[in-house]
Motif scaffolding. Structure first.
Motif, short mmCIF file in Angstrom:
data_model
loop_
_atom_site.label_atom_id
_atom_site.label_comp_id
_atom_site.label_asym_id
_atom_site.label_seq_id
_atom_site.Cartn_x
_atom_site.Cartn_y
_atom_site.Cartn_z
N GLN A 6 22.94 98.01 9.58
CA GLN A 6 22.72 99.15 10.45
C GLN A 6 21.46 99.89 10.02
O GLN A 6 21.30 100.22 8.84
CB GLN A 6 23.91 100.10 10.38
CG GLN A 6 23.86 101.22 11.36
CD GLN A 6 25.13 102.03 11.35
OE1 GLN A 6 26.10 101.72 10.67
NE2 GLN A 6 25.14 103.08 12.12
N TRP A 122 10.57 92.78 14.50
CA TRP A 122 10.57 93.66 13.35
C TRP A 122 9.29 93.50 12.55
O TRP A 122 8.86 92.38 12.30
CB TRP A 122 11.75 93.32 12.43
CG TRP A 122 13.08 93.45 13.09
CD1 TRP A 122 13.74 92.50 13.83
CD2 TRP A 122 13.94 94.59 13.06
NE1 TRP A 122 14.93 92.99 14.26
CE2 TRP A 122 15.09 94.26 13.80
CE3 TRP A 122 13.84 95.86 12.48
CZ2 TRP A 122 16.13 95.16 13.98
CZ3 TRP A 122 14.88 96.74 12.66
CH2 TRP A 122 16.01 96.41 13.40
N LEU A 153 18.41 93.09 5.79
CA LEU A 153 17.74 92.85 7.07
C LEU A 153 16.54 91.94 6.88
O LEU A 153 16.36 90.97 7.62
CB LEU A 153 17.30 94.19 7.68
CG LEU A 153 16.53 94.12 8.99
CD1 LEU A 153 17.42 93.59 10.11
CD2 LEU A 153 15.99 95.49 9.36
N ARG A 157 17.95 88.44 8.43
CA ARG A 157 17.95 88.68 9.87
C ARG A 157 17.67 87.39 10.63
O ARG A 157 16.70 86.71 10.40
CB ARG A 157 16.90 89.72 10.25
CG ARG A 157 17.31 90.36 11.60
CD ARG A 157 16.17 90.84 12.41
NE ARG A 157 15.48 89.81 13.14
CZ ARG A 157 15.97 89.09 14.13
NH1 ARG A 157 17.22 89.22 14.51
NH2 ARG A 157 15.25 88.21 14.75
N GLU A 160 20.42 87.77 17.10
CA GLU A 160 20.25 88.94 17.94
C GLU A 160 20.45 90.24 17.19
O GLU A 160 21.05 90.28 16.12
CB GLU A 160 21.18 88.88 19.15
CG GLU A 160 22.61 89.22 18.88
CD GLU A 160 23.46 89.19 20.14
OE1 GLU A 160 24.41 89.97 20.20
OE2 GLU A 160 23.19 88.38 21.04
N SER A 161 19.91 91.27 17.80
CA SER A 161 20.10 92.65 17.32
C SER A 161 20.68 93.42 18.49
O SER A 161 20.31 93.19 19.64
CB SER A 161 18.76 93.27 16.93
OG SER A 161 18.14 92.52 15.92
N ASP A 162 21.58 94.33 18.21
CA ASP A 162 22.19 95.14 19.26
C ASP A 162 21.67 96.55 19.20
O ASP A 162 21.62 97.17 18.12
CB ASP A 162 23.71 95.16 19.13
CG ASP A 162 24.35 93.83 19.43
OD1 ASP A 162 23.71 93.00 20.08
OD2 ASP A 162 25.50 93.62 19.02
#
Length: 171
Positions: A6, A122, A153, A157, A160-162
């Motif tokens: 998060q 990112w 992250l 990573r 997907e990212s939400d």
């Protein structure tokens, strides 16, 4: 295995408005796709795409956002149908089951929206990201998180990212 990290987006008023509009637009579109799926009895992603993709694009969603909206709806119906098959909503004719089967699935205006690497990228070194919105791509959006979360992250990573509105998740 799914790893959840998060981070908080550090938004100015314009960015916050654009992301809120994006969530609302995607979820309004998901409601529309859900109604089409329900009315036509078409719940599988690829079949549903034939009925809805062109209209989603005409409504201003990008190609990937449109695909993610369709998948989100198909996944929601798959989960509902699995719940019904498992008997978790009662036997055929029960009040809970009839209620669940009698109307299309609806999405909250600020429900989470998935993004993949084509919609969101990112830049870990700068602490920024670039994200597609319904008003155009926003670049140099700052993000923050705990050092452990940011390390995870950076290292893991994938996929997907939400995008989740903080008040929607109780953050």
């Amino acid at each position: 295995m799914k790893i959840v990290v998060q981070v908080k987006l550090l938004l100015d008023a314009v960015q916050a408005s654009a992301l809120a509009a994006t969530l609302h637009g995607c979820n309004e579109s998901a409601d529309w796709v859900s109604r089409i799926a329900f009315e036509r009895g078409v719940f599988r992603e690829y079949a549903l795409r034939k009925h809805t993709y062109a209209e989603l694009k005409a409504r201003g969603l990008g190609a990937q956002a449109a695909q993610h909206v369709i998948k989100k709806v198909a996944d929601a119906y798959a989960a509902l149908h699995a719940t019904i098959r498992a008997g978790n909503l009662g036997k055929p004719g029960s009040k809970r089951r009839v209620k669940a089967e009698s109307k299309p699935i609806a999405f909250r205006p600020d429900a989470a929206q998935p993004f993949d690497d084509r919609c969101l990228s990112w830049n870990h070194d700068a602490g920024t990201l670039s994200i597609w919105t319904t008003v155009g791509r926003m670049k140099d959006v700052r993000f923050a998180g705990s050092s452990d979360q940011l390390k995870t992250l950076r290292e893991y990573r994938k996929g997907e990212s939400d995008l989740v509105h903080a008040t929607a998740c109780g953050c």
